[in-house]
Design an enzyme around this catalytic site. Structure first.
Site, PDB file in Angstrom:
ATOM      1  N   HIS A 349       0.838  -1.206   0.000  1.00  0.00           N
ATOM      2  CA  HIS A 349       0.000   0.000   0.000  1.00  0.00           C
ATOM      3  C   HIS A 349       0.867   1.248   0.000  1.00  0.00           C
ATOM      4  O   HIS A 349       2.089   1.171   0.177  1.00  0.00           O
ATOM      5  CB  HIS A 349      -1.012  -0.019   1.140  1.00  0.00           C
ATOM      6  N   HIS A 351       1.301   3.850   1.935  1.00  0.00           N
ATOM      7  CA  HIS A 351       1.854   4.533   3.099  1.00  0.00           C
ATOM      8  C   HIS A 351       3.376   4.625   2.985  1.00  0.00           C
ATOM      9  O   HIS A 351       4.032   3.683   2.530  1.00  0.00           O
ATOM     10  CB  HIS A 351       1.464   3.817   4.400  1.00  0.00           C
ATOM     11  N   ASP A 353       5.845   4.377   4.986  1.00  0.00           N
ATOM     12  CA  ASP A 353       6.735   3.363   5.564  1.00  0.00           C
ATOM     13  C   ASP A 353       6.734   2.054   4.761  1.00  0.00           C
ATOM     14  O   ASP A 353       7.425   1.095   5.131  1.00  0.00           O
ATOM     15  CB  ASP A 353       6.397   3.118   7.044  1.00  0.00           C
ATOM     16  N   HIS A 354       5.994   1.988   3.692  1.00  0.00           N
ATOM     17  CA  HIS A 354       6.008   0.808   2.822  1.00  0.00           C
ATOM     18  C   HIS A 354       6.508   1.143   1.413  1.00  0.00           C
ATOM     19  O   HIS A 354       7.257   0.382   0.826  1.00  0.00           O
ATOM     20  CB  HIS A 354       4.608   0.187   2.756  1.00  0.00           C
ATOM     21  N   HIS A 405      -7.547  -0.839   5.299  1.00  0.00           N
ATOM     22  CA  HIS A 405      -6.468  -0.038   5.888  1.00  0.00           C
ATOM     23  C   HIS A 405      -6.208   1.160   4.952  1.00  0.00           C
ATOM     24  O   HIS A 405      -6.178   2.309   5.390  1.00  0.00           O
ATOM     25  CB  HIS A 405      -5.216  -0.911   6.014  1.00  0.00           C
ATOM     26  N   ASP A 428      -0.282  -4.214   5.882  1.00  0.00           N
ATOM     27  CA  ASP A 428      -0.884  -3.700   7.106  1.00  0.00           C
ATOM     28  C   ASP A 428      -2.338  -4.136   7.239  1.00  0.00           C
ATOM     29  O   ASP A 428      -3.141  -3.440   7.858  1.00  0.00           O
ATOM     30  CB  ASP A 428      -0.781  -2.169   7.147  1.00  0.00           C
ATOM     31  N   HIS A 467       4.535  -5.344   9.828  1.00  0.00           N
ATOM     32  CA  HIS A 467       5.145  -4.771  11.036  1.00  0.00           C
ATOM     33  C   HIS A 467       5.382  -5.847  12.089  1.00  0.00           C
ATOM     34  O   HIS A 467       4.627  -6.819  12.166  1.00  0.00           O
ATOM     35  CB  HIS A 467       4.211  -3.716  11.670  1.00  0.00           C
TER      36      HIS A 467
HETATM   37 ZN    ZN Z   1       0.048   1.354   6.606  1.00  0.00          ZN
END
Ligand code: ZN
Length: 546
Positions: A349, A351, A353-354, A405, A428, A467
């Site tokens: 996705h 975001h 941090d990905h 998400h 996530d 995570h």
């Molecule tokens: Zn995320």
């Protein structure tokens, strides 16, 4: 057969054998007759002096009966059979084989027994042993199902009631088999159910035996097992059995290719030998070494504070993909050590941090295929459609759209067709023991994902999530289900681990509260029965959990 020592049992047993042999010949039946006694089993009278030897002797009798008995074999168990619990075990063997049985009691008064024993001299029983055996003798009672039908033959009766015995063991319909004696072939989808049923039956057999007869050190009869007779070394409590069963079930739940007919054996084996051993409840896939059968290699890489990137390698072609490469330099370093060639990027996705490493990675490695399903993902050049399979070398990749998400979230399901091994990169959406927040969706969306998309994957699918949140998730889960033993076992298991991926879909179903919203305990906590509402409430609770 049952009766006091030297009560004439063996003489009666021979009469029974003679009667049945003649009658079978008369009526042209082909059943076989076997006579089992101490002599045929090489058990000396001295065995009754010592409790341990005696227990062995009982075990030998039971095993012999179990081995010989069938619908076409009549077994005459000529032994003392003086403990009612032991007669119960014999009855269980017959019941397990769906074949009838009866009890013949050689009733002889004590003074005669002693007199006859004395006449045998050295061949007879030691006087003290005889007294002891007589004291411990438990007379059969016709109203007990294991002593029924009961035929009592008085010492001076001229003959045994041959035709009644014939009716009982040859003509009478077998006692109705209880569930445990009926084994059906099962399909893979039935497996978990079978696993549950079969282990429960083994437990019930042990509990039934112990409840009715206490801890006499009786040999146990295991329903459905090929080796039916086991001698437990000690008494086992119900809670121990339950714990063993749960552990056994959770270990074997993922082994759907297992032949279910082997389960009872495996279970009572676990029962016997692993009673004091800490079981390995949660297996972890060895991700850094390659076995000859594995062509799918997955390397988890810790990135940022608690994120995971993964390198997925097809060992056959050495083609590799990276999942969520937020720290490209780290990733490229690891890949260079593997000798694999990076061709693709799978982004779960958008975001940061990905997908935040995409620009840098593509700059360093031009020509990469960047997969995803959200226009917000930097450098995306391959928009994957839901369930539209593609390949990485020989591996089959199925993108699963899982909007909740984020709207464009994708889980990547990988199957190695050579070994049938499978894994899902769940980003996530699904974590070990938890789920992602509903930023762009609601509980209804998540319910559909958990129960109709991800939850539908085979139980042995490895779960690699985005995570390392496992301990925090488990802490929350424990507040909801403190009595869930699978959950507590997972908690114990992860204590000394820094990397807790992968788990499996099957494991998650055992302790992840969000996959358990149909459990009564969780419905009570949420104060709702509708699973979507339960899911919503649990998510809200988790959001404020510290
Ligand atoms: Zn995320």
């Amino acid at each position: 057969m049952t009766g006091y020592p030297t009560s004439g049992k063996s003489r009666r047993a021979i009469e029974v054998q003679k009667y049945l042999t003649e009658r079978l010949a008369e009526e042209n039946k082909t059943m076989r007759i076997h006579l089992v006694n101490d002599e045929s089993l090489h058990i000396s009278k001295g065995a009754y002096k010592d409790a341990r030897e005696e227990k062995k002797a009982r075990g030998a009798h039971l095993s012999a009966v179990e081995r010989l008995l069938s619908k076409d074999d009549i077994v005459i168990a000529d032994g003392l059979n003086y403990i009612k619990g032991f007669r119960y075990q014999l009855y269980c063997v017959a019941r397990a084989l769906s074949t009838p049985h009866c009890v013949i009691h050689a009733a002889t008064p004590l003074n005669l027994v002693k007199e006859w024993n004395g006449l045998r001299g050295a061949e007879g029983y030691d006087e003290q042993v005889l007294d002891e055996l007589v004291t411990r003798y438990e007379e059969p009672e016709g109203r007990n199902r294991w002593d029924s039908p009961l035929f009592t033959v008085i010492y001076d009766d001229e003959a045994i009631p041959g035709d009644k015995i014939w009716d009982a063991v040859v003509l009478k319909k077998p006692p109705p088999p209880n569930l445990s004696t009926v084994s059906k072939p099962v399909s893979a989808t039935n497996y978990v159910y079978e696993l549950d049923r079969v282990t429960l039956e083994v437990i019930n057999a042990v509990v039934e035996g112990q409840r009715e007869f206490g801890s006499g050190g009786l040999p146990m009869v295991m329903p459905n097992a090929t080796q039916k007779v086991v001698n437990p070394s000690r008494n086992v409590t119900l809670s121990e059995l339950r714990r063993l069963r749960k552990q056994f079930v959770s270990i074997n739940k993922v082994r759907t290719t297992l032949d279910t007919s082997r389960l009872p054996d495996m279970f009572h084996c676990a029962d016997n030998t692993h009673l004091h051993k800490a079981p390995t409840t949660y297996s972890i896939r060895i991700t850094t070494t390659t076995t000859t059968t594995t062509t799918m290699k997955i390397i988890p890489i810790n990135v940022l504070e608690d994120n995971y990137s993964y390198i997925l390698i097809d060992e056959k072609t050495k083609e590799a993909a990276v999942i969520d490469p937020v720290e490209p330099i780290k990733i490229l370093n690891v890949i260079s050590q593997t000798g694999a060639k990076l061709s693709s990027v799978f982004v779960t996705h958008h975001h940061w941090d990905h997908s935040g490493g995409n620009i840098e990675l593509v700059a360093k490695k031009p020509g990469l295929a960047v997969y995803g399903a959200d226009a917000r993902i930097p450098e995306i050049n391959y928009v994957c459609k839901d369930h539209e399979e593609f390949k990485l070398g020989s591996l089959e990749i199925t993108p699963l759209h899982t909007p909740c998400h984020t709207k464009g979230h994708v889980c990547y399901y990988v199957v190695d067709p050579a070994t049938n091994e499978r894994a899902v990169f769940s980003g996530d959406t699904l974590f070990v023991a938890g789920i992602g927040k509903f930023f762009e969706g609601d509980a209804r969306d998540m319910y559909r994902i958990l129960f109709h998309i991800i939850g539908n994957l085979p139980d042995d699918t490895w779960v690699y999530c985005g995570h390392e949140y496992t301990k925090q998730n488990l802490k929350f889960a424990i507040t909801l289900e403190p009595h869930n033993e699978n959950l507590m076992a997972k908690w114990a298991w992860c204590q000394d681990k820094t990397v807790t991926v992968p788990s499996t879909i099957g494991q998650e179903k055992l302790y992840n509260p969000f996959l358990r919203v149909n459990e009564h305990a969780l419905q009570l906590i949420a104060g709702k029965t509708d699973p979507v509402e339960v899911l919503h409430t649990l998510r809200e609770m988790k959001n404020s959990f510290r």
